[in-house]
Structure formats: structure tokens, C-alpha cells
Design a protein around this motif. Structure first.
Motif, mmCIF file in Angstrom:
data_model
loop_
_atom_site.group_PDB
_atom_site.id
_atom_site.type_symbol
_atom_site.label_atom_id
_atom_site.label_comp_id
_atom_site.label_asym_id
_atom_site.label_seq_id
_atom_site.Cartn_x
_atom_site.Cartn_y
_atom_site.Cartn_z
ATOM 1 N N ASN A 251 0.839 -1.198 0.000
ATOM 2 C CA ASN A 251 0.000 0.000 0.000
ATOM 3 C C ASN A 251 0.873 1.247 0.000
ATOM 4 O OD1 ASN A 251 -2.942 -1.010 0.610
ATOM 5 N ND2 ASN A 251 -1.597 -2.185 1.942
ATOM 6 N N TYR A 252 0.508 2.177 -0.863
ATOM 7 C CA TYR A 252 1.284 3.409 -0.967
ATOM 8 C C TYR A 252 1.167 4.237 0.301
ATOM 9 C CZ TYR A 252 3.271 7.565 -3.121
ATOM 10 O OH TYR A 252 4.067 8.629 -3.413
ATOM 11 N N VAL A 253 -0.036 4.240 0.860
ATOM 12 C CA VAL A 253 -0.246 4.912 2.138
ATOM 13 C C VAL A 253 -0.799 3.870 3.113
ATOM 14 C CG1 VAL A 253 -2.572 5.705 1.508
ATOM 15 C CG2 VAL A 253 -1.320 6.895 3.300
ATOM 16 N N VAL A 254 -0.373 3.954 4.362
ATOM 17 C CA VAL A 254 -0.788 2.981 5.373
ATOM 18 C C VAL A 254 -1.842 3.648 6.261
ATOM 19 C CG1 VAL A 254 -0.033 1.552 7.294
ATOM 20 C CG2 VAL A 254 1.490 1.923 5.344
ATOM 21 N N LEU A 255 -3.087 3.270 6.088
ATOM 22 C CA LEU A 255 -4.125 3.913 6.885
ATOM 23 C C LEU A 255 -4.166 3.315 8.288
ATOM 24 C CD1 LEU A 255 -7.023 4.524 4.368
ATOM 25 C CD2 LEU A 255 -5.170 6.018 5.083
ATOM 26 N N PRO A 256 -4.299 4.184 9.292
ATOM 27 C CA PRO A 256 -4.344 3.717 10.685
ATOM 28 C C PRO A 256 -5.379 2.618 10.912
ATOM 29 C CG PRO A 256 -4.212 6.099 10.619
ATOM 30 C CD PRO A 256 -4.362 5.652 9.204
ATOM 31 N N SER A 257 -6.539 2.762 10.294
ATOM 32 C CA SER A 257 -7.595 1.775 10.544
ATOM 33 C C SER A 257 -7.187 0.388 10.058
ATOM 34 C CB SER A 257 -8.913 2.227 9.910
ATOM 35 O OG SER A 257 -8.711 2.825 8.656
ATOM 36 N N LYS A 258 -6.312 0.336 9.075
ATOM 37 C CA LYS A 258 -5.839 -0.985 8.618
ATOM 38 C C LYS A 258 -4.853 -1.599 9.602
ATOM 39 C CE LYS A 258 -6.609 -0.823 3.668
ATOM 40 N NZ LYS A 258 -5.963 -0.856 2.332
ATOM 41 N N ILE A 259 -4.012 -0.787 10.172
ATOM 42 C CA ILE A 259 -3.096 -1.303 11.199
ATOM 43 C C ILE A 259 -3.905 -1.914 12.339
ATOM 44 C CG2 ILE A 259 -1.385 -0.654 12.953
ATOM 45 C CD1 ILE A 259 -0.375 1.499 11.098
ATOM 46 N N ILE A 260 -4.930 -1.196 12.749
ATOM 47 C CA ILE A 260 -5.734 -1.634 13.896
ATOM 48 C C ILE A 260 -6.314 -3.023 13.673
ATOM 49 C CG2 ILE A 260 -7.900 -1.143 15.121
ATOM 50 C CD1 ILE A 260 -7.157 1.877 14.806
ATOM 51 N N THR A 261 -6.884 -3.247 12.499
ATOM 52 C CA THR A 261 -7.532 -4.539 12.274
ATOM 53 C C THR A 261 -6.530 -5.691 12.205
ATOM 54 O OG1 THR A 261 -7.530 -4.211 9.884
ATOM 55 C CG2 THR A 261 -9.496 -3.529 11.067
ATOM 56 N N LYS A 262 -5.264 -5.369 11.966
ATOM 57 C CA LYS A 262 -4.250 -6.427 11.894
ATOM 58 C C LYS A 262 -3.697 -6.805 13.268
ATOM 59 C CE LYS A 262 -3.850 -6.725 7.315
ATOM 60 N NZ LYS A 262 -4.316 -7.914 6.613
ATOM 61 N N LEU A 263 -3.964 -6.014 14.288
ATOM 62 C CA LEU A 263 -3.343 -6.238 15.597
ATOM 63 C C LEU A 263 -3.561 -7.655 16.156
ATOM 64 C CD1 LEU A 263 -3.948 -2.779 17.268
ATOM 65 C CD2 LEU A 263 -1.731 -3.929 17.199
ATOM 66 N N PRO A 264 -4.809 -8.157 16.187
ATOM 67 C CA PRO A 264 -4.994 -9.478 16.819
ATOM 68 C C PRO A 264 -4.175 -10.592 16.171
ATOM 69 C CG PRO A 264 -7.112 -8.354 16.582
ATOM 70 C CD PRO A 264 -6.100 -7.540 15.810
ATOM 71 N N LYS A 265 -4.037 -10.558 14.860
ATOM 72 C CA LYS A 265 -3.278 -11.615 14.182
ATOM 73 C C LYS A 265 -1.775 -11.494 14.465
ATOM 74 C CE LYS A 265 -6.403 -12.729 10.370
ATOM 75 N NZ LYS A 265 -7.133 -13.803 11.057
ATOM 76 N N TYR A 266 -1.247 -10.291 14.414
ATOM 77 C CA TYR A 266 0.186 -10.119 14.658
ATOM 78 C C TYR A 266 0.537 -10.433 16.107
ATOM 79 C CZ TYR A 266 1.476 -8.641 10.082
ATOM 80 O OH TYR A 266 1.752 -8.648 8.735
ATOM 81 N N MET A 267 -0.303 -10.007 17.011
ATOM 82 C CA MET A 267 -0.028 -10.298 18.415
ATOM 83 C C MET A 267 -0.049 -11.809 18.652
ATOM 84 S SD MET A 267 -2.018 -7.197 20.366
ATOM 85 C CE MET A 267 -1.476 -7.742 21.997
ATOM 86 N N LYS A 268 -0.951 -12.481 17.996
ATOM 87 C CA LYS A 268 -1.012 -13.941 18.144
ATOM 88 C C LYS A 268 0.315 -14.573 17.728
ATOM 89 C CE LYS A 268 -3.375 -17.649 19.144
ATOM 90 N NZ LYS A 268 -4.159 -17.781 20.396
#
Lengths: 279, 279, 279, 279
Positions: A256-273
Motif C-alpha cells: 500500500n502506498y499509504v498505510v491507513l491507521p484503521s488498517k493497522i488496527i484490524t491487523k493487531l490481533p493476528k500479529y499479536m497472536k
């Protein structure tokens, strides 16, 4: 200046105890948002919830309750202009994060003072954005016994420290931080963000220019609150929160050319796992 | 009439400098929306944010703030009926896009006049939809020193130029544009949209009839604002914004009978990334 | 009773002319929603937009504008309690669909009467849900010269026709429809829904019990409006709208115990594309 | 204490009769939400709808209607402060679930009393969260002839039963439940939740600590309402609702550090389909 190692994520993000309850994962109070900056409050609260905080209450202006209910039905809301209610919330939560989109109205100023005055030891107070601006402008002393984490970008740090950006080096930053509060943690947000605590300095080895967009800092503050609520206040916890925010952004930036904050948020549970499983 | 080559996207969409900040990617003010046309303001602002604009403020009617906070928490909001606040915002942003869903109320008229009067050189003013209708009806002169981009569809262009659609040929369009403002860029939205600038004319080789749906123009305006904010005002930037909007739509049209604006918007970060990487 | 053949979808859903504009795909007015039934208006309008309608205006109560702006930014809104504005909208749209979530308040009654009184030939009036209840209760004559499509479920048809459900057979339904309006189309929603027009009756061979959930009829009405707006009023168009609604539901039902209306809606552009390509 | 076997899901989640209608799948009234706890009402109603309930009405405070319309357009809404309207709704629905985010205001107290007073046999009343707190504080007798299901967590059960958590063993719980209402079902939410009914006790063999987050109980209540509405009140139905909630959460927990309630909800239709097909 020490580099932050990715292993910190494996250390900090522990596997959860099967016999645990919401109360074990932190009671978080986010004080954020105002008429013109409603989204900041939503991003911050959503980040806290997606990072696993047990219970998240957003103190904001009531006109934002509808948007909060839609975007993050998991969050509770209170009206920060109700002094008694706010005071009760500040006293009864484990982590208080204040500032995103708060603005600098007289209500906002009162709210920041309340947070500084009413927090005590065993609590963590995260100061961000408008809260830092108010502290600088009003020359408020950071006298709370709570653990303090400040998350300014360079402009906000200039207002707090009176250091022009070109003078914001390790030595000067450390000195100014000592004057503000010798036990506070400073997260200086910039290209390769830095963490200051007493005589230690750490630098993050992640992040990218696709993150240069509105709401990015609000999101970090929410993750920080969620991490402290779950994993306890420590330099390691703070480092892990800062790092995962940028690591997820780096992953998204590949596509993604720009990283939207809302996209980071939705990825948190998977990365933390993932980090909780690789020790 | 020159065809716009896809290579323009590779030229315009540059890789971001690692040491860069929100401020490097444009401060965008979108002036849009009214009681009956709230969605247009949302689509336009969302398009600007997804195209990578650094900071986006939406000036609209306050009754729309909740919807904005839900759909695009990354955006800030102001009330365009507050004259001083609006004037300050017009002066302090790099790109001002005005018109989507604005309507033609007396407030709307005042807002358009403010945009024309208060913008200066080094700013770009994008005039769309209701703003163009108001300019035509009120016979407002385009005397601002800002760079001007107009994005009418054929009906709006008829009102502005007094050219019936069947007389809207290259020569006539160019002549009328010279009368309105000899330095303005005209984007005439139609089947194979055209760009006019002084004695040059360009034609897009993309687009499809699945795009014939409400909100499509509002979305283009937002992309245009985001692109100018990041890549600077130039004919190449304008061409790139126009082209990527239709290229994404063409891709979606392969699998969708109708191409909804909101789907184009969510695809922007990925498509921009691809063009930034192929030089 | 003739079975509706899937080929009708290939006939009706034509490939779009490259040189076409929003205006070619219908101006649709949805009159729907009330304080307690806001979702019906949203589902109906969203279905019209996702089925490819050129321009969709939702006439509803203003307290629903925010929800509409969030869920379907592509839609315009007007306040149906403003008589002049509503009258103008009824006269200037090609297809008027009335009833989903409208309720039976005195405002609703006035609105239904306005739709019956102000529509003329070359328009299509789709009567659904509360509109049918009001027509039955108020014994309103269906005297408009517009094309009429009625979409009752069996209970609503009982109120209109005075036929108890067990007497709703082909002969009786046809007779009662002739009395109401000899040129109207009746879509009787049930297990294997039926279409009545003059002396013809058709039956759908699709649908499933996972569709037995709130909002399903509102969605059909929106698709019907979108199809008539694009493909013109005809028995084939009506059949195609009814069929695609159930075909998509059947596909979803293979993997979902309940078929939510909002899921059908999002699948419309892809399914319509497929049928437009297979001739 | 008997373990709940997964086979209960195959028994309970029957294949739907092709000739069935919304009315066959339950009329559900959710009484939930208040100014500060709007999300709970949304999660609960959304869970009921996604679990296949035929018709769902949410009685809440009107300031939440917009958020409900956005998040769950399939739901109807009423204002629970309107006594006559609420009474009518309580009498005319099959399942009444009360409590999520209701708070303990005087309006909330009146609403709980209305639910206890106005429900009769052939209805099921699900008491959760704030409703249980009010019943405990006001010492309200559970004298309705409706089937009663209570879903307290351990703290709420302490208030109801006066049993401190360390004394909440099978024998004590059973005794206290008999005193409250000898025919009520108790679902005690904890690590390995338990179901009590007369002299029977069952324990769930699913669930995980990723579920320790706000809104999880509200979601269970909605599923419970949806299941009773469709499959009838029985111990098997109650067990199935409790189990599927945790089974979906367990699946999500394999890839997510925290299991957000809204994610469980969206997975319901697919999981229910699977269990309906494997007999």
C-alpha cells in the motif's frame, strides 16, 4: 543509543492464562476527541480494543457517542464534561490515555488537569497530542505519582522542551525530560522513533513514510494503552507497543502506498497472536 | 488531441522519502456536503485520504460530522458556516477542493466566494459540482491567483461556458476556458474525458459505463486533491489523478456490472503502490 | 402457471453502452423509513444502488440521514415531510418505490397519497410494505397512470385483496388484481413467489428458507427499482429482478444458515456482470 | 456435572423447512443499551440477527437508533421509555432478552419490572447484565410464568445469590437458584461455563482467554435469544447457544490474540450451516 530488538515482542506478548477474566487485561480510560476531531478518539479506542485491552471506556464529547457505537461497539462511553463522572473514571481505571483529538478548549484544559491531579501510583498516564500542547502552554507540572508516558512528535516535543527540532539530540532530550519529570518515559515520534527513560535511550528500527498520514499517532497511543493494561508498565512493554505499530505498518506498506491507521488496527490481533506463539 | 499515456502514473507517483512527515504530503481542505448531499462529502474526503494526502480537513455542515467520523476517522472536520474558521482553513491549506454535494444555498454561495477570494498563489483550488453551478449562476470571476482546476461534466460545462453539449468541441472549449481564466485547467468529464490547459488538450484512454453512477465525480475530486497535495500542481499530476481513477474502475468493471465509488477508493493504496514501484 | 426461466436474466441485463451517463440508468426515488424502521430504507436504497441505478434519492425522515450517509454515501436524501420538495421529487424521477419501513403515521398516509396522485405515464410506481397497508386501510384507488408494481407478502395481499391466505389461488388472485388495477403487476412474495399481470401468471423456481429474515422484502424492492430504472418497465424486467434476488440468496444459502439482506446486496454487481456476459 | 457434547449442535440446529416464513423463526425483543453503553445493545441485536432470528426489535434509547440502523439495518427499533409501546412489544414477542448495557437508571428499573410483570407462559425471558444487577439490588421476585434464562458472570451471580465467588460450587449454586426460581435456567459465565436447571448441571468444554474482552456476554445473550426463537426453549437449545459461541471463539483464537465479539457474530451463519448439515 540502543536498538530495540524484535525479541521484545515475544517477551512482552505472553500467552494468556486460561483462567482469566476481562479484569486481568486492564481497565483503560481513553480521554479524547472533540467536535472537530472525532476520528482521533475512535482510532485510539479501537486500537486499544484490538490490542486486547480488557475493558475500554472512552471519555469524549457526547456528540461522538453514535460514531463510537458504530465503529467500536465493544467500547463504553462517558461525557468528559461531567466532572464527577470523569473524576470517578480517572480514579478507577488502570491506564489513562489522554490527548488524541482533545483540542485545547477550556474543557480540554480542565480535563488534562484532572488527569494530572487525580491519578496516583499503580496507574499509568499516557500523555499525547493536545494534552501535551496544553501542558506546554499552561506550564503544567507533571506531579502525578502515576507512571507517565509521553508520546510527542517533534513539534509537540519542541513546545514541551523548548528545544528547536535541530537541537533535539540525545543529550538535550534527556536533560529536558529530566526537568519535566525524572521518571517519565518519553517516546519521541519521528523517522526511527526514540524512547527515553532516565539515562537510557532506545531507537526503533522500523517504520516507513507511508505512515505519514493523519491518525497514526492516535493509533499508537491506543496500542500503548492496551499493552500497558495487559502486560504492565515497563520499558519492555512500551518498546513492544511502539515496535508492533511500525512492524504492522511496514508489512502493509509493502502493498500500500499509504498505510491507513484503521488498517493497522484490524491487523493487531493476528500479529499479536504470532508473537505470543514464537518464544 | 494528445492521448494520456499510462507512463504518467509511474512518473507522478514517486517513492516516498523515508525521512518525511504528514506535512510533506499536503494539507487538503475539502469544502463539501450539505443536508441532502452528505455522501458526496464523505466520498470526496475518503478518496483524498486513501490517495495518500497528509492531512485532510472536511469543511461541511456539522450534522454530517458523525457520518464522517464513522466512515473516515482519519479526517478532521470544521463547520463551513463559521466564517472566520473557514477563512482560516482556506488560508492555511495547500489544496482546497470545493463543490461536491455543496448545494446552492446562500451559505454555499458565500463559501464559494470565500474560496475564490481567499486563496492565493502557491495554493491549488479545485472547483467541482455545485461550486461550478454557483460560479455560473452568480457569474463569479475566477480571479484568484491560486492554481485553478475545474472538473465539470458536460452539463456543468454548458452552464459555465454557455456551449450546448453538441458544440463542446476542442476549439470552442479552449476558447471558452481562455475567457474564464487563461491559466485554469479544465477537466471535462465524459466518455473519454479531456483535459484542457492553455493551448494543449489531452484525452484519457480509460473509463467505462459502469462508472455511470452517483458519487463518481466526487471521488475523482478527492483523488485530484490528494495527488496535487502530494505530487504538486502540474499537468502531469492532474493527468495521473484522472487516469488512475478510471484505470481502477476499469479493473473493477471486469467483475462488476456497476462500479461503486467506494470500491474505487479502497483500491487506491494498492494501485498507487504498484505504479510507484514500476519505473 | 409459467415457470420463470433463468434466461430472462441474460436478456434483461444488457451490456452497457460505452457512451452512456448516469441519466441513462434511471432516476430512482425511494420513499421509505420512519423513526422505528430506519434500516428498511437503507437496505432498499442500497439495493437500488448496487443493482446499478444511475441516481438514487431516498426520501425519508431527516433523523435517518446520518445512517444513510454512512451506509450508502452514493445516495442523496430528502425529507418526505416537506410536501413541495417531495412532490417535486415524485414528478422528476423515473421510478418511485414506496413503502419499506414507512409505517402508517399520518405523514406516511399523506406521502402514499402524493405518490398515487402525482405520478403519471412514463413513470413506474412500486408499492411495497407499509404503502400497501395504507392503501388497504384507506381504501385508496390505484388510479395513477404510472406503471404499477405491487410486492405484497401473503398477509399484505390478504389486506389488499380480502382473500384469506388459503384462498389465494391463481384464479382468485387474478380476479382481485383486476379489480384493484387491471394493468398493475402483482408480485406475491411467498415460497416460490408468483407474478401476476393481466391474464398471465409466472412462478419463480428459486428461493430458500434462509431468506426468512427481516429486510428481505425491502431489498427486493430496491433491486426492482434499480432494474426498472436501467432496463425499462416490462414483465421481463420484473421477472429478472425477482429472480436474481433469490438466485443470489440460494448461492449464499449453500454456506450460510441465514441469508442476510445486506449480503445479497453486496453480491449484486458481480452476479449482474456474469449474466450480462453470457448471452 | 455432565459435559456438553458437540452433538447437541447437530440436534438443535435443524434444517429449515422450505415452506417457512419469518414468523417461524421467532419474534425477538432485545431490551438493551443506554447513553453510555450503546455498543452492548448493538452487539446483542446483531448476534440475534446473525444467528437466524426471524424478526428482531431492539428497545433502547432513541439516541442509539442511528447507530443501530448503520450496524444492523435488519433490526427494528423502539424507545423503551415509552411505556405503552414497550408493554405492547413485551407482550407480542416470543423471546425477550433484557439487560446488556441497560444500566441501572430509574428508567432501566421500570423496564426490568415491566419485563418481569408482563411476560407470560409460552414466552422466554433472558435476564442478563444490568437486568440481573437491578433484580439483585431491588430484590425483585422472578414470578413471571415465562421460561427464565439467567446469564450472569460470577460477580453478577454473587449479587443475585449472595454467594461469594469462592463459595460458588455446584451444590450452593443449585440451592440458590432454587430459591430464586425453581424452574429457571442459570448459565454461569466463567472459565468452563456451567448450566444449572433444577437438579441438573452441565459444563461447557470450550472457550478461551481471548474472549476476556468487553461485549462478549452481550453477544452470547443475542445468540441465546436467536436460538430460543428458532429452535424453542429447551436445555438443548440453551446448551447449543452457549457452545457455538465458544466454539467459534476457539476457532478465531487460533489466529487472533483477542477474539472480538463482532468477529464471532459475523461467523455465525457459516458455522450454523455446517452443524445443520452434519447429522
Amino acid at each position: 543509543m540502543e536498538k530495540i530488538n524484535k525479541n521484545v515482542l515475544n517477551h512482552v506478548i505472553t500467552q494468556r492464562n486460561p483462567q482469566s477474566y476481562k479484569g486481568n487485561y486492564g481497565k483503560i480510560l481513553i480521554i479524547a476527541g472533540s467536535t472537530h476531531f472525532g476520528g482521533a478518539a475512535i482510532l485510539c479506542s479501537s486500537a486499544a480494543i484490538h490490542s486486547g485491552a480488557g475493558l475500554v471506556t472512552l471519555a469524549t464529547t457526547p456528540e461522538k457517542f453514535t460514531a463510537v457505537n458504530v465503529q467500536i461497539p465493544e467500547a463504553m462511553t462517558i461525557d468528559y464534561s461531567q466532572k464527577n463522572e470523569l473524576a470517578q473514571a480517572i480514579k478507577s481505571n488502570d491506564v489513562i490515555a489522554i490527548g488524541p483529538g482533545l483540542g485545547t478548549s477550556s474543557i480540554a484544559k480542565g480535563v488534562v488537569k484532572a488527569a494530572l491531579n487525580l491519578t496516583t501510583e499503580n496507574q499509568t498516564l499516557i500523555l499525547d497530542a493536545s494534552a501535551l500542547t496544553i501542558i506546554a502552554e499552561q506550564q503544567l507540572a507533571l506531579e502525578t505519582k502515576a507512571n507517565i508516558i509521553m508520546t510527542p512528535h517533534q513539534g509537540e516535543w519542541q513546545r514541551l522542551s523548548h528545544l528547536p527540532i535541530h537541537e533535539q539530540n540525545e543529550k538535550n532530550n534527556r536533560e529536558q525530560l529530566q526537568k519535566l519529570n525524572p521518571n517519565a518515559v518519553l517516546i519521541l515520534k519521528k523517522h526511527l522513533s526514540e524512547i527515553y527513560y532516565q539515562n537510557q535511550t532506545f531507537q526503533i528500527q522500523a517504520g516507513n513514510p507511508g505512515m505519514a498520514t493523519g491518525g497514526m499517532g492516535d493509533t499508537l497511543t491506543g496500542i500503548m494503552a492496551g499493552f500497558v493494561g495487559q502486560f504492565g508498565y515497563s520499558l519492555e512493554t512500551v518498546s513492544a507497543a511502539l515496535l508492533i505499530h511500525s512492524l504492522i505498518a511496514d508489512k502493509l506498506y509493502k502493498e500500500n502506498y499509504v498505510v491507513l491507521p484503521s488498517k493497522i488496527i484490524t491487523k493487531l490481533p493476528k500479529y499479536m497472536k504470532k508473537f505470543s506463539q514464537t518464544k
